[in-house]
Design a protein around this motif. Structure first.
Motif, mmCIF file in Angstrom:
data_model
loop_
_atom_site.group_PDB
_atom_site.id
_atom_site.type_symbol
_atom_site.label_atom_id
_atom_site.label_comp_id
_atom_site.label_asym_id
_atom_site.label_seq_id
_atom_site.Cartn_x
_atom_site.Cartn_y
_atom_site.Cartn_z
ATOM 1 N N GLN A 113 0.822 -1.207 0.000
ATOM 2 C CA GLN A 113 0.000 0.000 0.000
ATOM 3 C C GLN A 113 0.858 1.259 0.000
ATOM 4 O O GLN A 113 0.370 2.344 0.302
ATOM 5 N N GLY A 114 2.139 1.106 -0.334
ATOM 6 C CA GLY A 114 3.059 2.227 -0.281
ATOM 7 C C GLY A 114 2.981 3.133 -1.492
ATOM 8 O O GLY A 114 2.232 2.893 -2.443
ATOM 9 N N LEU A 115 3.798 4.172 -1.449
ATOM 10 C CA LEU A 115 3.798 5.186 -2.493
ATOM 11 C C LEU A 115 4.108 4.591 -3.866
ATOM 12 O O LEU A 115 3.447 4.903 -4.858
ATOM 13 N N LEU A 116 5.117 3.732 -3.933
ATOM 14 C CA LEU A 116 5.474 3.059 -5.184
ATOM 15 C C LEU A 116 5.033 1.607 -5.192
ATOM 16 O O LEU A 116 4.974 0.990 -6.261
ATOM 17 N N GLY A 117 4.727 1.079 -4.020
ATOM 18 C CA GLY A 117 4.393 -0.338 -3.921
ATOM 19 C C GLY A 117 3.147 -0.728 -4.693
ATOM 20 O O GLY A 117 3.069 -1.831 -5.249
ATOM 21 N N ARG A 118 2.159 0.160 -4.748
ATOM 22 C CA ARG A 118 0.925 -0.169 -5.467
ATOM 23 C C ARG A 118 1.192 -0.368 -6.950
ATOM 24 O O ARG A 118 0.704 -1.322 -7.561
ATOM 25 N N SER A 119 1.985 0.538 -7.525
ATOM 26 C CA SER A 119 2.313 0.409 -8.951
ATOM 27 C C SER A 119 3.149 -0.840 -9.205
ATOM 28 O O SER A 119 2.956 -1.544 -10.201
ATOM 29 N N LEU A 120 4.070 -1.126 -8.288
ATOM 30 C CA LEU A 120 4.895 -2.316 -8.439
ATOM 31 C C LEU A 120 4.066 -3.586 -8.301
ATOM 32 O O LEU A 120 4.295 -4.578 -8.997
ATOM 33 N N GLU A 121 3.075 -3.541 -7.416
ATOM 34 C CA GLU A 121 2.204 -4.697 -7.206
ATOM 35 C C GLU A 121 1.402 -4.992 -8.470
ATOM 36 O O GLU A 121 1.214 -6.151 -8.851
ATOM 37 N N ILE A 122 0.925 -3.942 -9.151
ATOM 38 C CA ILE A 122 0.189 -4.121 -10.407
ATOM 39 C C ILE A 122 1.085 -4.745 -11.473
ATOM 40 O O ILE A 122 0.638 -5.565 -12.289
ATOM 41 N N ALA A 123 2.369 -4.378 -11.441
ATOM 42 C CA ALA A 123 3.326 -4.920 -12.406
ATOM 43 C C ALA A 123 3.811 -6.314 -12.015
ATOM 44 O O ALA A 123 4.631 -6.909 -12.719
ATOM 45 N N GLY A 124 3.298 -6.834 -10.904
ATOM 46 C CA GLY A 124 3.684 -8.167 -10.468
ATOM 47 C C GLY A 124 4.977 -8.216 -9.680
ATOM 48 O O GLY A 124 5.583 -9.284 -9.537
ATOM 49 N N ILE A 125 5.411 -7.074 -9.165
ATOM 50 C CA ILE A 125 6.658 -7.000 -8.401
ATOM 51 C C ILE A 125 6.337 -6.736 -6.937
ATOM 52 O O ILE A 125 5.692 -5.735 -6.615
ATOM 53 N N GLN A 126 6.748 -7.631 -6.081
ATOM 54 C CA GLN A 126 6.537 -7.467 -4.650
ATOM 55 C C GLN A 126 7.886 -7.359 -3.959
ATOM 56 O O GLN A 126 8.725 -8.269 -4.064
ATOM 57 N N ILE A 127 8.097 -6.261 -3.260
ATOM 58 C CA ILE A 127 9.391 -6.007 -2.633
ATOM 59 C C ILE A 127 9.357 -6.285 -1.140
ATOM 60 O O ILE A 127 10.240 -6.955 -0.606
ATOM 61 N N ALA A 128 8.329 -5.770 -0.455
ATOM 62 C CA ALA A 128 8.256 -5.938 0.993
ATOM 63 C C ALA A 128 8.221 -7.415 1.372
ATOM 64 O O ALA A 128 7.640 -8.241 0.665
ATOM 65 N N PHE A 129 8.899 -7.734 2.474
ATOM 66 C CA PHE A 129 8.945 -9.099 3.011
ATOM 67 C C PHE A 129 9.536 -10.093 2.005
ATOM 68 O O PHE A 129 9.052 -11.197 1.834
ATOM 69 N N SER A 130 10.577 -9.619 1.310
ATOM 70 C CA SER A 130 11.316 -10.472 0.375
ATOM 71 C C SER A 130 12.806 -10.210 0.577
ATOM 72 O O SER A 130 13.199 -9.293 1.305
ATOM 73 N N THR A 131 13.631 -11.005 -0.082
ATOM 74 C CA THR A 131 15.075 -10.801 0.018
ATOM 75 C C THR A 131 15.466 -9.448 -0.546
ATOM 76 O O THR A 131 16.412 -8.811 -0.062
ATOM 77 N N THR A 132 14.750 -8.994 -1.555
ATOM 78 C CA THR A 132 15.008 -7.658 -2.103
ATOM 79 C C THR A 132 14.808 -6.590 -1.044
ATOM 80 O O THR A 132 15.545 -5.599 -0.997
ATOM 81 N N ALA A 133 13.813 -6.780 -0.185
ATOM 82 C CA ALA A 133 13.569 -5.828 0.893
ATOM 83 C C ALA A 133 14.753 -5.779 1.860
ATOM 84 O O ALA A 133 15.109 -4.713 2.371
ATOM 85 N N VAL A 134 15.368 -6.928 2.113
ATOM 86 C CA VAL A 134 16.563 -6.964 2.967
ATOM 87 C C VAL A 134 17.677 -6.123 2.355
ATOM 88 O O VAL A 134 18.331 -5.324 3.034
ATOM 89 N N VAL A 135 17.893 -6.288 1.053
ATOM 90 C CA VAL A 135 18.946 -5.542 0.361
ATOM 91 C C VAL A 135 18.661 -4.043 0.416
ATOM 92 O O VAL A 135 19.570 -3.232 0.670
ATOM 93 N N LEU A 136 17.414 -3.653 0.191
ATOM 94 C CA LEU A 136 17.062 -2.233 0.238
ATOM 95 C C LEU A 136 17.249 -1.661 1.638
ATOM 96 O O LEU A 136 17.750 -0.541 1.802
#
Length: 276
Positions: A113-136
């Motif tokens: 539900q974040g500022l960029l997360g909604r657009s990323l979610e529509i594109a099929g990209i989930q960052i939160a609670f993933s290894t990518t989130a650890v890197v960020l």
């Protein structure tokens, strides 16, 4: 002429107390380690998984710190534009910001539900609670360490060699590649190593933004936190392992006496050129 090294005795006494303030808790932890079970504790499946994840994510985060930190340090050290001090303040903000606040900021930016997360979610990209989130999260808290180290090296090195190269017809990119970066390479290496160490120890922002999923987001600091309640011996053993790794990494970042861009060699006297 040798450098002045006279230190008042009271300064030495206060320094000794400061050193004890750091060393005494570490010594207490070493005394608490269950040495007969140390190897089995640090080589358990969950421990090795957490350590491997920490090393992989810290390496990726350090690469991102170099990728974004070098241009930021160059802009802050060599640039002159309105808002430069404000930019520096925001870049260095994670140094003083509580990690959990940084994690919340990342969550509200890249979460579902974040500022960029909604657009990323529509594109099929989930960052939160993933290894990518650890890197960020690790990059967010470690980037200032590289910027501070490299900006200091750039300011110490000065810009006269770059100016000479420019007057000889070298383009800005050529000056950066052939003059600036080799000149401050020790400072860049030191900042990268410190950033790597900070990534290894990151906890608060990672827990808030990435959660604690074994094999996915549970880094070594998170594993230590969980083991603290379930198995105190395992928590102490893993803590000591993390301390040892951090000491080695931080030790590698120390270049000894010298100036930025000299690779740890003493600077020449300002009175004239050295021998040919």
């Amino acid at each position: 002429m040798s450098a002045y090294s006279g230190i008042p005795r009271w300064v030495v006494a206060v320094a000794a107390v400061g050193a004890l303030l750091v060393l005494l808790p570490l010594a207490a932890m070493v005394a608490r380690v269950n040495w007969p079970q140390f190897i089995p504790l640090v080589t358990s499946e969950s421990s090795l998984t957490a350590l491997g994840l920490s090393l992989r994510t810290a390496t990726a985060s350090t690469a991102l710190c170099v990728l974004f930190g070098v241009p930021l340090a160059l802009v802050l050290a060599r640039g002159d534009f309105p808002g430069q001090r404000l930019l520096r303040a925001f870049v260095l903000l994670p140094l003083v910001l509580p990690p959990v606040v940084g994690g919340l900021a990342l969550l509200y930016a890249f979460g579902r539900q974040g500022l960029l997360g909604r657009s990323l979610e529509i594109a099929g990209i989930q960052i939160a609670f993933s290894t990518t989130a650890v890197v960020l999260a690790q990059t967010f808290v470690a980037l200032p360490f590289l910027v501070v180290s490299l900006e200091g090296a750039l300011r110490s090195a000065g810009s006269r060699y770059e100016a000479v190269a420019a007057t000889l017809g070298a383009r800005p990119t050529t000056v950066l590649r052939r003059v600036t970066l080799p000149l401050v390479l020790p400072g860049l290496a030191s900042g990268a190593v410190l950033s790597f160490a900070r990534c290894l120890g990151e906890f608060g922002a990672t827990l808030t933004f990435a959660g604690s999923l074994q094999g996915v987001t549970r880094t070594l600091p998170l594993e230590i936190y969980l083991q603290r309640e379930a198995d105190a011996d395992a928590a102490v053993a893993l803590s000591l392992l993390l301390v040892v790794v951090a000491v080695i990494v931080v030790g590698l970042s120390y270049r000894g006496p010298g100036t930025a861009g000299t690779g740890g060699r003493p600077a020449r006297s300002a009175g004239g050129p050295g021998p040919a």
